[in-house]
Design an enzyme around this catalytic site. Structure first.
Site, short mmCIF file in Angstrom:
data_model
loop_
_atom_site.label_atom_id
_atom_site.label_comp_id
_atom_site.label_asym_id
_atom_site.label_seq_id
_atom_site.Cartn_x
_atom_site.Cartn_y
_atom_site.Cartn_z
CE1 TYR A 1 -103.34 -92.06 5.42
CE2 TYR A 1 -102.32 -90.86 7.20
CZ TYR A 1 -103.08 -91.84 6.62
OH TYR A 1 -103.82 -92.68 7.74
CG ASP B 1 -113.80 -87.98 0.81
OD1 ASP B 1 -114.99 -87.94 0.35
OD2 ASP B 1 -113.69 -89.15 1.67
NE ARG C 1 -112.02 -88.44 5.37
CZ ARG C 1 -113.09 -89.18 6.13
NH1 ARG C 1 -113.97 -88.92 5.54
NH2 ARG C 1 -112.71 -89.85 6.88
CG ASP D 1 -112.07 -93.06 4.18
OD1 ASP D 1 -112.38 -93.52 5.35
OD2 ASP D 1 -111.53 -91.78 4.19
#
Length: 297
Positions: free
Chosen positions: A68, A82, A181, A40
Site C-alpha cells: 500500500y 481515516d 488504518r 474501502d
C-alpha cells in the site's frame, strides 16, 4: 459464453468494491464475478476479480501479502481511523512541534515486523454474524480482538508539516489481514498526538500489480488473465501430461509423485495450457484439492 479469468481493476476513490463488481458483471454479461479482498470507498488501487469459473482461484489470492501507499496525518484522531470519520481529538500545536523525525522513526520501527494489531472498529470483520462497521453505525460499542500480522516494510517516503499536523507519505508491505488504518492510529497513539489515514492506495496483491490493472471506464474492452496463467503466478506451476490431467480430473492420485511439488500446493497445467486445478501433497502422492471445469483455458 463468457471466458473465465482473473481481472485486475484499478478502483477509483468513492466507489465500493461491490460497485466495481457490479460494473464488471454488466460489462461481461455475467453474475459470476467475485473479488479477492475489499477496498474501502476512500481507498484506490488494485482489486483482483475472478470471472466465471476462475472465481474458484480467489481462495488462493485472498491470503496473499499486499503493498500500500498511504498518507498518515499525525495530530488528529478520528472515529474511523481515516478521513471519512469525525475528528475526536486534536493535538496542541506545541505538542506537534515537539514530534521529531527520529521519534516518528522509532514509532514506525515498533510497528514493523511481526506485531499484534487491533483492527479498526469500522472494519468488515464479523462480530456475531454482523459486520463490525454495521454495529458501529447502529450505535453499538464494538471491541475487536488483537490479531497477529506481519509488516515487513513500513517506510516514510516524504513528510510535510503544517501548523497543527504532520503528514507522512508511507509505503507498507504487509500480510493479509493487516489494517493500514490501524497502523496510522497506533503510530499517532504511540507519539501521543493521534493519527489517521487521509489517503490509501493498494498497489500490489501477491504477484499482481496495479500497473497491469484496467481503469473502471475500460471494463468493456478488458482482457482477463487466463486461469492457467493466473494460477501459475499465484502458485508453483506443475506441468502434467494429458494422461495425468485425465487422472486428476477423475479424482485419481499421481502415485509417488509428491517430490515434483516444491511446496504444499501447485497449479496443474495440461499440455494445452489449461488449468486442470490446484493439487496438493498427500503423503507420497499428488492429489487434486480443487478441480476446474474442463472448458477453462
Amino acid at each position: 459464453m463468457v471466458a473465465p479469468g482473473i481481472l485486475l481493476v484499478d478502483k477509483p476513490g468513492g466507489l465500493t468494491s461491490h460497485d466495481v463488481v457490479a460494473r464488471t458483471r454488466r460489462a461481461f454479461g455475467t453474475r459470476k464475478v467475485g473479488h479477492a479482498g475489499t477496498l474501502d470507498p476512500m481507498a484506490t488501487g488494485l482489486l483482483v476479480l475472478g470471472i466465471e469459473g476462475a472465481t474458484r482461484l480467489l481462495t488462493y489470492v485472498v491470503g496473499a501479502d499486499k503493498t500500500y501507499l498511504a498518507t498518515i496525518r499525525l495530530g488528529e484522531a478520528t472515529t474511523t481511523d481515516d478521513a471519512e470519520g469525525e475528528v475526536v481529538a486534536r493535538a496542541e500545536a506545541e505538542k506537534m512541534d515537539a514530534v521529531t523525525t527520529a521519534q516518528v522513526g522509532e514509532g514506525i520501527a515498533a510497528l514493523t515486523g511481526d506485531i499484534t494489531q487491533v483492527p479498526s472498529s469500522v472494519s468488515a470483520i464479523k462480530v456475531d454474524g454482523r459486520r463490525a462497521y454495521d454495529r458501529v453505525r447502529a450505535g453499538e460499542e464494538v471491541e475487536l480482538s488483537a490479531r497477529a500480522v506481519t509488516v515487513p516494510r513500513f517506510e516514510v517516503l516524504a513528510e510535510r508539516r503544517t501548523a497543527d499536523a504532520l503528514d507522512l507519505d508511507v509505503i507498507v508491505d504487509c500480510s493479509s489481514g493487516t489494517y493500514v488504518r490501524a497502523l496510522a492510529r497506533d503510530l499517532g497513539a504511540s507519539l501521543g498526538v493521534g493519527g489517521h489515514l487521509t489517503a490509501l492506495r493498494r498497489t500490489r496483491v501477491g504477484p499482481f500489480d496495479v500497473a497491469d490493472a484496467v481503469g473502471i471506464d475500460a471494463l468493456d474492452d478488458a482482457q482477463p488473465l487466463g486461469p492457467g496463467a493466473a494460477a501459475s503466478q499465484v502458485l508453483q506451476r506443475l506441468d502434467v501430461t494429458a494422461e495425468e490431467a485425465r487422472d486428476l480430473r477423475h479424482g485419481k492420485r499421481l502415485v509417488d509423485q509428491a517430490e515434483r511439488l516444491g511446496g504444499a500446493q501447485a497449479a496443474a497445467i495440461d499440455p494445452d495450457g489449461a488449468l486442470i486445478g490446484i493439487v496438493e501433497r498427500r503423503a507420497r502422492d499428488i492429489k487434486s484439492a480443487m478441480n476446474m471445469p474442463e472448458e477453462i483455458r
